[in-house]
Write a protein that holds these residues in place. Structure first.
Motif, mmCIF file in Angstrom:
data_model
loop_
_atom_site.group_PDB
_atom_site.id
_atom_site.type_symbol
_atom_site.label_atom_id
_atom_site.label_comp_id
_atom_site.label_asym_id
_atom_site.label_seq_id
_atom_site.Cartn_x
_atom_site.Cartn_y
_atom_site.Cartn_z
ATOM 1 N N GLN A 4 -0.177 1.489 -13.129
ATOM 2 C CA GLN A 4 1.064 1.684 -12.048
ATOM 3 C C GLN A 4 1.901 0.470 -12.646
ATOM 4 O O GLN A 4 2.904 0.713 -12.676
ATOM 5 C CB GLN A 4 0.530 1.538 -10.735
ATOM 6 C CG GLN A 4 0.249 2.800 -10.191
ATOM 7 C CD GLN A 4 -0.216 2.651 -8.713
ATOM 8 O OE1 GLN A 4 -0.164 1.539 -8.116
ATOM 9 N NE2 GLN A 4 -0.193 3.732 -8.141
ATOM 10 N N GLN A 5 1.329 -0.674 -12.946
ATOM 11 C CA GLN A 5 2.026 -1.442 -13.549
ATOM 12 C C GLN A 5 2.883 -1.454 -14.746
ATOM 13 O O GLN A 5 3.911 -1.876 -14.827
ATOM 14 C CB GLN A 5 1.191 -3.087 -13.453
ATOM 15 C CG GLN A 5 0.522 -3.597 -12.240
ATOM 16 C CD GLN A 5 1.672 -3.869 -11.194
ATOM 17 O OE1 GLN A 5 2.552 -3.077 -10.645
ATOM 18 N NE2 GLN A 5 1.773 -5.262 -11.054
ATOM 19 N N ARG A 6 2.127 -0.755 -15.598
ATOM 20 C CA ARG A 6 2.799 -0.546 -16.632
ATOM 21 C C ARG A 6 4.175 0.709 -16.598
ATOM 22 O O ARG A 6 5.102 0.407 -17.207
ATOM 23 C CB ARG A 6 1.922 0.189 -17.813
ATOM 24 C CG ARG A 6 0.926 -0.495 -18.639
ATOM 25 C CD ARG A 6 0.076 0.227 -19.325
ATOM 26 N NE ARG A 6 -0.915 -0.710 -20.238
ATOM 27 C CZ ARG A 6 -0.687 -1.084 -21.303
ATOM 28 N NH1 ARG A 6 0.346 -0.705 -22.009
ATOM 29 N NH2 ARG A 6 -1.720 -1.902 -22.043
ATOM 30 N N ARG A 41 0.855 8.022 -7.633
ATOM 31 C CA ARG A 41 -0.121 7.434 -6.879
ATOM 32 C C ARG A 41 -1.598 7.728 -7.246
ATOM 33 O O ARG A 41 -2.235 7.148 -6.713
ATOM 34 C CB ARG A 41 0.266 7.858 -5.359
ATOM 35 C CG ARG A 41 -0.055 9.409 -5.364
ATOM 36 C CD ARG A 41 0.292 9.807 -3.882
ATOM 37 N NE ARG A 41 0.422 11.246 -3.506
ATOM 38 C CZ ARG A 41 0.827 12.097 -2.459
ATOM 39 N NH1 ARG A 41 1.217 11.083 -1.415
ATOM 40 N NH2 ARG A 41 0.681 13.290 -2.344
ATOM 41 N N GLU A 42 -1.775 8.657 -8.298
ATOM 42 C CA GLU A 42 -2.700 8.959 -8.753
ATOM 43 C C GLU A 42 -3.367 7.938 -9.992
ATOM 44 O O GLU A 42 -4.408 8.202 -10.389
ATOM 45 C CB GLU A 42 -2.798 10.537 -9.329
ATOM 46 C CG GLU A 42 -2.583 11.499 -8.360
ATOM 47 C CD GLU A 42 -2.346 12.889 -8.814
ATOM 48 O OE1 GLU A 42 -2.403 12.893 -10.203
ATOM 49 O OE2 GLU A 42 -2.118 13.764 -8.060
ATOM 50 N N LEU A 43 -2.370 7.031 -10.192
ATOM 51 C CA LEU A 43 -2.751 6.116 -11.191
ATOM 52 C C LEU A 43 -3.519 5.140 -10.954
ATOM 53 O O LEU A 43 -3.419 4.721 -9.801
ATOM 54 C CB LEU A 43 -1.306 5.505 -12.199
ATOM 55 C CG LEU A 43 -0.463 6.598 -12.842
ATOM 56 C CD1 LEU A 43 0.554 6.112 -13.157
ATOM 57 C CD2 LEU A 43 -1.226 7.697 -13.435
ATOM 58 N N SER A 44 -4.270 4.343 -12.040
ATOM 59 C CA SER A 44 -4.939 3.072 -11.670
ATOM 60 C C SER A 44 -3.930 1.943 -11.458
ATOM 61 O O SER A 44 -2.724 2.195 -11.610
ATOM 62 C CB SER A 44 -6.027 2.895 -12.707
ATOM 63 O OG SER A 44 -5.070 2.699 -13.943
ATOM 64 N N ALA A 78 0.822 -1.274 0.157
ATOM 65 C CA ALA A 78 -0.094 0.210 -0.055
ATOM 66 C C ALA A 78 1.021 1.175 0.000
ATOM 67 O O ALA A 78 0.631 2.331 -0.731
ATOM 68 C CB ALA A 78 -0.991 0.070 1.453
ATOM 69 N N VAL A 79 2.113 1.265 0.780
ATOM 70 C CA VAL A 79 2.904 2.467 0.793
ATOM 71 C C VAL A 79 3.444 2.736 -0.606
ATOM 72 O O VAL A 79 3.680 3.753 -1.139
ATOM 73 C CB VAL A 79 3.918 2.104 1.776
ATOM 74 C CG1 VAL A 79 4.964 3.352 1.764
ATOM 75 C CG2 VAL A 79 3.287 2.098 3.216
ATOM 76 N N GLN A 80 4.005 1.618 -1.433
ATOM 77 C CA GLN A 80 4.538 1.627 -2.764
ATOM 78 C C GLN A 80 3.433 2.306 -3.649
ATOM 79 O O GLN A 80 3.796 3.122 -4.462
ATOM 80 C CB GLN A 80 5.185 0.664 -3.195
ATOM 81 C CG GLN A 80 6.206 -0.242 -2.266
ATOM 82 C CD GLN A 80 6.610 -1.599 -2.418
ATOM 83 O OE1 GLN A 80 5.916 -2.256 -2.905
ATOM 84 N NE2 GLN A 80 7.935 -1.635 -2.657
ATOM 85 N N SER A 89 6.705 11.537 -9.806
ATOM 86 C CA SER A 89 6.213 11.512 -11.139
ATOM 87 C C SER A 89 6.323 10.350 -11.926
ATOM 88 O O SER A 89 7.341 9.435 -11.466
ATOM 89 C CB SER A 89 6.724 12.634 -11.878
ATOM 90 O OG SER A 89 7.976 12.477 -12.361
ATOM 91 N N VAL A 90 5.712 9.953 -12.753
ATOM 92 C CA VAL A 90 5.834 8.398 -13.413
ATOM 93 C C VAL A 90 7.109 8.691 -14.320
ATOM 94 O O VAL A 90 7.915 7.672 -14.001
ATOM 95 C CB VAL A 90 4.784 8.495 -14.794
ATOM 96 C CG1 VAL A 90 5.022 7.624 -15.759
ATOM 97 C CG2 VAL A 90 3.415 8.299 -14.090
ATOM 98 N N TYR A 91 7.740 9.771 -14.667
ATOM 99 C CA TYR A 91 8.830 9.937 -15.355
ATOM 100 C C TYR A 91 9.941 9.645 -14.168
ATOM 101 O O TYR A 91 10.764 8.750 -14.671
ATOM 102 C CB TYR A 91 9.079 11.476 -15.767
ATOM 103 C CG TYR A 91 10.532 11.340 -16.443
ATOM 104 C CD1 TYR A 91 10.872 10.738 -17.787
ATOM 105 C CD2 TYR A 91 11.314 12.240 -15.603
ATOM 106 C CE1 TYR A 91 12.161 11.107 -18.412
ATOM 107 C CE2 TYR A 91 12.586 12.473 -16.588
ATOM 108 C CZ TYR A 91 12.956 11.723 -17.695
ATOM 109 O OH TYR A 91 14.332 11.912 -18.105
#
Length: 236
Positions: free
Chosen positions: A139-141, A132-135, A79-81, A87-89
């Protein structure tokens, strides 16, 4: 030459064997799925392959110039991760850390590599979004793109579809298949999903504190242990 060869390896915690007598190999461009019930020794084996835990006996040999630090790793997310405020980058670029050596900063090449892998995973538009805002599927991608920055040879995935809905799970498995077949990267995946394992993997390693089976997926389908798990339940 095999990328990874494990000969009679065993792992022990506090004198108690966690998993023992494993004897298997991973070939270049292979897709190995490691299956088994909770507590069967899968996570322990992952730590061993990453050189985070030393075998109590046996040997792990890496060929073709492969180093443990060059294995792209996609761990089970806590959950923490999932709530990581970057940012994604930044997350994807962090996959280049082992490439830096003594260099204090990322070079142009590392930044180009991060952008290339964002594109390969179809998430360039998410580059500046907070992770953390991603689905869960997004996140897996991101984590796959990060793993691709760390390796040109092997990605090790620990339950990558955990917590994802069926449609997202199917899309993720297809993406992993493309990484294996189109990019030529070897996949080692730990999974509870026996049915997905036999659909996508080339080899199966089934654990239950020891090695119940290792061989091709076709041989696994026809084996006693394979037919028992595939035919009886959807999860092992």
């Amino acid at each position: 030459m095999n990328l990874i060869t494990c000969k009679n390896i065993s792992f022990v915690y506090d004198g108690v064997p966690a998993v023992k007598d494993l004897d298997f190999s991973v070939e270049p461009n292979d897709y190995l799925c490691i299956v088994g019930e909770n507590g069967a020794g899968k996570s322990t084996l992952v730590k061993g392959l990453l050189r985070l835990k030393k075998p109590a006996s046996g040997t792990i040999h890496m060929g073709n110039g492969l180093l443990a630090k060059e294995i792209g790793y996609l761990p089970q997310q806590t959950a923490v991760q999932k709530d990581f405020p970057a940012s994604v980058y930044e997350v994807v670029l962090s996959g280049c850390l082992n490439r830096l050596g003594l260099k204090p900063f990322y070079t142009k090449r590392e930044k180009e590599l991060a952008n290339e892998n964002l594109q390969k995973m179809g998430i360039t538009k998410l580059k500046n979004r907070c992770y953390r805002e991603l689905s869960g599927g997004q996140q897996q991608r991101v984590l796959l793109a990060r793993a691709l920055c760390a390796t040109k040879k092997v990605i090790l995935l620990d339950e990558p579809a955990a917590g994802l809905d069926p449609v997202v799970t199917q899309n993720l498995y297809e993406l992993i298949r493309q990484i294996n077949e189109d990019m030529g990267i070897t996949i080692i995946m730990v999974s509870h999903d026996i049915h997905a394992a036999v659909q996508y993997a080339k080899h199966i390693l089934h654990l239950c504190h020891s090695q119940l089976f290792f061989g091709t997926t076709e041989d696994y389908r026809n084996s006693e242990v394979g037919s028992r798990f595939i035919g009886g339940v959807s999860h092992a």
